[in-house]
Structure formats: C-alpha cells, structure tokens
Design an enzyme around this catalytic site. Structure first.
Site, mmCIF file in Angstrom:
data_model
loop_
_atom_site.group_PDB
_atom_site.id
_atom_site.type_symbol
_atom_site.label_atom_id
_atom_site.label_comp_id
_atom_site.label_asym_id
_atom_site.label_seq_id
_atom_site.Cartn_x
_atom_site.Cartn_y
_atom_site.Cartn_z
ATOM 1 N N GLN A 121 0.826 -1.205 0.000
ATOM 2 C CA GLN A 121 0.000 0.000 0.000
ATOM 3 C C GLN A 121 0.855 1.246 0.000
ATOM 4 O OE1 GLN A 121 -1.084 0.647 4.609
ATOM 5 N NE2 GLN A 121 -1.706 -1.384 3.850
ATOM 6 N N HIS A 155 0.409 5.771 1.033
ATOM 7 C CA HIS A 155 -0.402 6.894 1.499
ATOM 8 C C HIS A 155 0.005 8.155 0.745
ATOM 9 C CE1 HIS A 155 -1.395 4.113 4.651
ATOM 10 N NE2 HIS A 155 -0.166 4.127 5.129
ATOM 11 N N GLU A 166 3.929 8.263 8.449
ATOM 12 C CA GLU A 166 3.843 7.432 9.643
ATOM 13 C C GLU A 166 5.230 6.959 10.049
ATOM 14 O OE1 GLU A 166 1.005 4.675 8.067
ATOM 15 O OE2 GLU A 166 2.541 3.204 7.525
ATOM 16 N N HIS A 178 4.813 0.289 0.851
ATOM 17 C CA HIS A 178 5.235 -0.484 2.012
ATOM 18 C C HIS A 178 4.234 -1.579 2.356
ATOM 19 C CE1 HIS A 178 2.565 2.685 3.632
ATOM 20 N NE2 HIS A 178 2.257 1.802 4.572
ATOM 21 N N ARG A 190 -4.442 0.646 -1.684
ATOM 22 C CA ARG A 190 -3.861 -0.691 -1.810
ATOM 23 C C ARG A 190 -3.465 -0.964 -3.266
ATOM 24 N NH1 ARG A 190 -8.764 -2.308 0.743
ATOM 25 N NH2 ARG A 190 -8.587 -2.290 3.014
#
Length: 313
Positions: free
Chosen positions: A98, A100, A117, A175, A195
């Site tokens: 996936q 972001h 993150e 990642h 995804r």
C-alpha cells in the site's frame, strides 16, 4: 530536545496543580458523561479486526476473543479530531502492499492532509520482514503488469526486522508490514490508504490512485536501532510531519513530556503516575504542556508532538 528529569518522589495532586484549562476540560468531559479515564487525558484503546491480525493480544493490551485483532487504536471522547494517531499493529500475516498520499495529493482528493507514519518495532519472530520501497526503480507500467500477474510482492524490497528498530515511512513510500510483528505506529491522523496488492484477499484495490502518489524507487532512509535505556530524538518537530523521541526513565524520576505544547505519551515499559492517575505500558495519554509524569518503575516510552505548521483545520 531531551526531557527534563530529576529524581523525586511522586507528589500528591494539589489544587494549585490544576490549570484553568484543565478544569474546563474536566468540566466538559463530566457534562458529556465521558469515560472516567478521560478526565486525566487517557485515550481509550479500540481493537480493530483485520484479516491479517491475531487471535490473542498480549495481556497488557487486553484479551479479545472471536476476532483477529490487527490494530489497537487510541482515541478520545472529544469530537475534535486529534492531530496525531497512535496505534499498536499486531500481525500474523502480511498486510497489503500500500501507499499513502502526501499533502498535495490528499488535498486534490478532498482530504485535509496526507499521511506520514513512523514505526517502532516492539517484538517480532526470527525471520520476520517488512516491505519498504522497491528492489530497483520501476515504472508505472512495470507495476501494473506485476499486479496483473500476481507478482508485485516479488518487486518489493523485503528486509529483516528486529525489536528496537525505528522506521520513518514518508507519504509516497510503497510499504507492507510482514507477518509476526508487533509495533507501535505514530502517524498523521488521516485515514487514507491506497492498496496496490492484497494477496488475493477480497478487498478493493486502488491501483491508479496509488500510482499517482507512489515513489517507485528504493527506500533509502537510515534505520536506527534504539536501546531500551537510550534517550534519542527520532524526528524533529518543525522539520518533519511530527516530533518523536524515545525516552528512558528510572523509578522515582520525574519526566516533563513537553514544555510548550500537548504531547502523546506512549509508555512501552514501566508504570507511573500523572496527577494522581496511574499509567502503564500498553496505554496512550495526551498531556498538556508542562504536565509532569512520575515513574514508579524503570521503563521507556515514546513521546510525540504535532508539527505546529500542520495542525488540523
């Protein structure tokens, strides 16, 4: 900045210790009939079922039977969205591959901001791996072809992971967290995941949205290993999406989480007190500027602060 610490005994709560702001917060929570733990800024754990999760949680996180729990997310009772989100991730299988989006891409999609993150590895089985970036630079057509052939995971750089490692995962990084890993994730509070590949699970993919924001390259950031008794600044507020540091403490010490802004306190080991309330590992607390934490046993924690330039609107 390292925490200010001095050896002292835990002081009882005094009326003078309660700022007007804290009294207003307590009054608001009481009027809203909030959970008593939230009167002292404790965030409440919410287990989330995931197909790659675990049947049992560690004792210090609780015990949820009948579902495979993959995430334990900490939230408060306030309707105001927090700047940061803290969660535990516990895996028995690989997560989807996936990505972001960054701020610019997220805003084009109608979101307030993107999602960076950071991961701190708590525990893992020998041989556990995580996927970060690609083994070699790829094109969008390469990725589309690999997805169609069910071969994308062969292109990902799967690397062994060890307890105590710290990973920064900027927006745009392709990642996947592997099986048999338990980690703490601190992230910008945005629920945006695209995804690329999900190993045949019956969940939607977002290939074109992912490719529009993904960096199809190798992951090149350093991966420091943090000793349990080490104090270390992992991310600097103002120069990244948020600030994050690892702190260590001994029984009887006082810790100032942050002098000028709210902070997220995630105890990894140990116990202590905050204005008469008790904290322990497996919890998450939001602290006001200047709040003092007292350690009752040796331990360690993560302390996160939001970037003042990227506050929630």
């Amino acid at each position: 900045m390292k925490p200010h610490r001095r050896r002292t005994s835990a002081a009882p709560l005094r009326a003078a210790d309660l700022s007007l702001n804290r009294l207003l917060i307590i009054a608001r929570y009481i009027n809203a009939i909030m959970h008593p733990a939230e009167l002292m800024h404790q965030l409440l754990p919410h287990p989330i079922a995931k197909p790659w999760g675990r049947d049992r949680l560690p004792d210090w996180l609780g015990d949820v039977r009948g579902e495979r729990i993959g995430e334990v997310i900490f939230t408060g009772g306030s309707s105001e969205q927090q700047d940061l989100l803290v969660k535990y991730i516990l895996t028995s299988e690989r997560l989807s591959i996936q990505v972001h989006p960054d701020d610019a891409t997220a805003r084009r999609e109608g979101h307030a901001h993107g999602k960076d993150e950071a991961w701190y590895i708590l525990d893992c089985k020998p041989g556990a791996t995580i996927g970060l970036g690609f083994r070699e630079a790829a094109t969008q057509d390469d990725v589309r072809a690999a997805i169609a052939a069910g071969m994308l995971e062969k292109m990902i750089d799967w690397r062994p992971v060890f307890p105590g490692e710290f990973y920064m995962v900027p927006a745009g990084t392709v990642h996947a967290i592997g099986a048999d890993i338990m980690l703490v994730e601190v992230q910008c509070n945005a629920d945006i995941t695209y995804r690329l590949y999900d190993y045949g699970r019956d969940r939607p993919l977002h290939v074109e949205q992912a490719l529009a924001c993904a960096r199809l390259e190798r992951y090149a950031l350093p991966v420091p290993h943090i000793a349990a008794d080490e104090e270390r600044e992992l991310l600097t507020a103002g120069h990244g999406p948020f600030g994050l540091r690892h702190v260590a403490f001994r029984a009887g010490e006082e810790i100032v989480a942050h002098d000028s802004c709210a902070a997220w306190f995630v105890p990894l080991e140990g116990t202590g007190s905050l204005s008469g309330a008790q904290w322990k590992n497996g919890e998450c607390w939001i602290l006001e500027a200047g709040d003092r934490l007292y350690a009752q046993s040796d331990g360690s924690a993560l302390i996160a602060v939001p970037n003042a330039n990227s506050k929630m609107p």
